[in-house]
Write a protein that holds these residues in place. Structure first.
Motif: not given
Length: 345
Positions: A136, A139-140, A144, A163
């Motif tokens: 993650y 991935y984050r 964004d 999130q």
């Protein structure tokens, strides 16, 4: 009307005694048209052999009437490379898309590819559904980026206030706690946890939080030696179970962060002469089809994949149409089978 002339939405409107925009909305399945009016319009359209020109309709609306489902590759023992948990959602998503007059485009994506820009730049879909993500932390940043470029998207995963974008997920904390409480109720006191317990895998982290909370509720200490990191693959589940045995610490139960981990652990335990559930009780998470077919059948925490699949589509369409919508958490349910030491009722 001449037999040679193709019927139009204006012909339907005249026959139904409504406006042409009402016909268009009804044939798109819009909730602004009453069920009775929609049924009358659909019956007349069928009688006139009318078919919607999807291409022309899409050009007028500026929409593709397509949703892209991006599935991220997972290592699997077969050649599918799809986490079996996600397979349970596909039928529900396809049905929901059909109900709303949308096509579902399914595509494999590699973690290293530019999946986060491809569909936005090419306008191949009105929105994205994201299943699977790997680490993650990596991935984050891509989520964004999707928010920054105004992409309509929704994902399945852990629901948290900070999130980006929309998320549908289950109550992982409650599911982890219920699995642990069940084992405690069976008289187990040395309960291990197999699964990554860091923010790199938020869903597993939340399940571990529930596990810790249940232990604390019952005055049981959480022995750090009984936790082994693992991601959702059979290979990693095997490695984690072997590592747990190699530590030489006593345990009489396992909460596994996924069914794939649990099923792998069962095979490792059998190879080591440990009988499930007599020596070690096990609970998994997900209720994939293989769980009920295992020997013994696997007790697991079920997530509602049908409801989850439909909510992913419905909420994404709401976002595409600029209707208000927020992330949601779905409940889990413990499915008791023989692996935990108690036969199902």
């Amino acid at each position: 009307m001449s037999a040679q002339r193709k019927s139009t939405s204006f012909d339907i409107a005249q026959a139904a005694g409504v406006s042409q925009p009402t016909v268009s909305r009804a044939l798109r399945g819009s909730p602004t048209v009453s069920p009775a009016t929609r049924q009358r319009i659909e019956a007349i359209a069928k009688q006139l052999n009318y078919t919607v020109d999807r291409s022309a309709s899409n050009l007028r609306s500026g929409k593709t009437r397509t949703i892209a489902l991006l599935l991220f590759r997972d290592p699997t023992p077969d050649e599918t490379e799809v986490n079996p948990f996600f397979l349970g959602m596909l039928g529900a998503m396809m049905g929901a898309c059909a109900d709303h007059g949308y096509d579902l485009l399914v595509s494999f994506q590699n973690f290293s590819s530019d999946w986060h820009t491809d569909y936005e730049d090419s306008h191949r879909a009105d929105g994205l559904i994201l299943l699977g993500y790997g680490d993650y932390a990596d991935y984050r940043a891509r989520l964004d980026h999707l928010v920054a470029q105004g992409t309509h998207f929704i994902r399945w995963g852990s629901v948290r206030h900070d999130q980006p974008g929309l998320t549908v997920g289950c109550d992982n904390v409650a599911g982890g706690a219920e699995a642990t409480r069940h084992l405690i109720a069976q008289g187990r006191r040395r309960i291990a946890f197999l699964g990554d317990a860091t923010d790199h895998y938020p869903e597993f982290y939340d399940r571990h939080r529930g596990y810790l909370a249940a232990l604390e509720e019952h005055g049981l200490d959480a022995d750090p030696r009984l936790q082994v990191d693992a991601i959702t693959t059979e290979e990693d589940g095997t490695r984690a179970a072997q590592a747990l045995l190699a530590r030489g610490v006593a345990f009489d139960a396992i909460v596994a962060a996924s069914d794939l981990i649990a099923l792998s652990a069962m095979r490792v335990l059998a190879g080591a002469g440990r009988i499930v559930p007599d020596d070690v009780a096990i609970v998994g998470f997900d209720d994939i089809p293989a769980a009920s077919l295992a020997n013994p059948p696997l007790t697991t925490v079920a997530q509602d994949t049908v409801l989850g699949g439909r909510r992913l589509v419905e909420m994404l369409l709401a976002r595409i149409d600029d209707r208000p919508v927020t992330s949601i958490v779905l409940p889990t349910q413990l499915v008791v089978r023989r692996s935990s030491g108690e036969a199902a009722a």
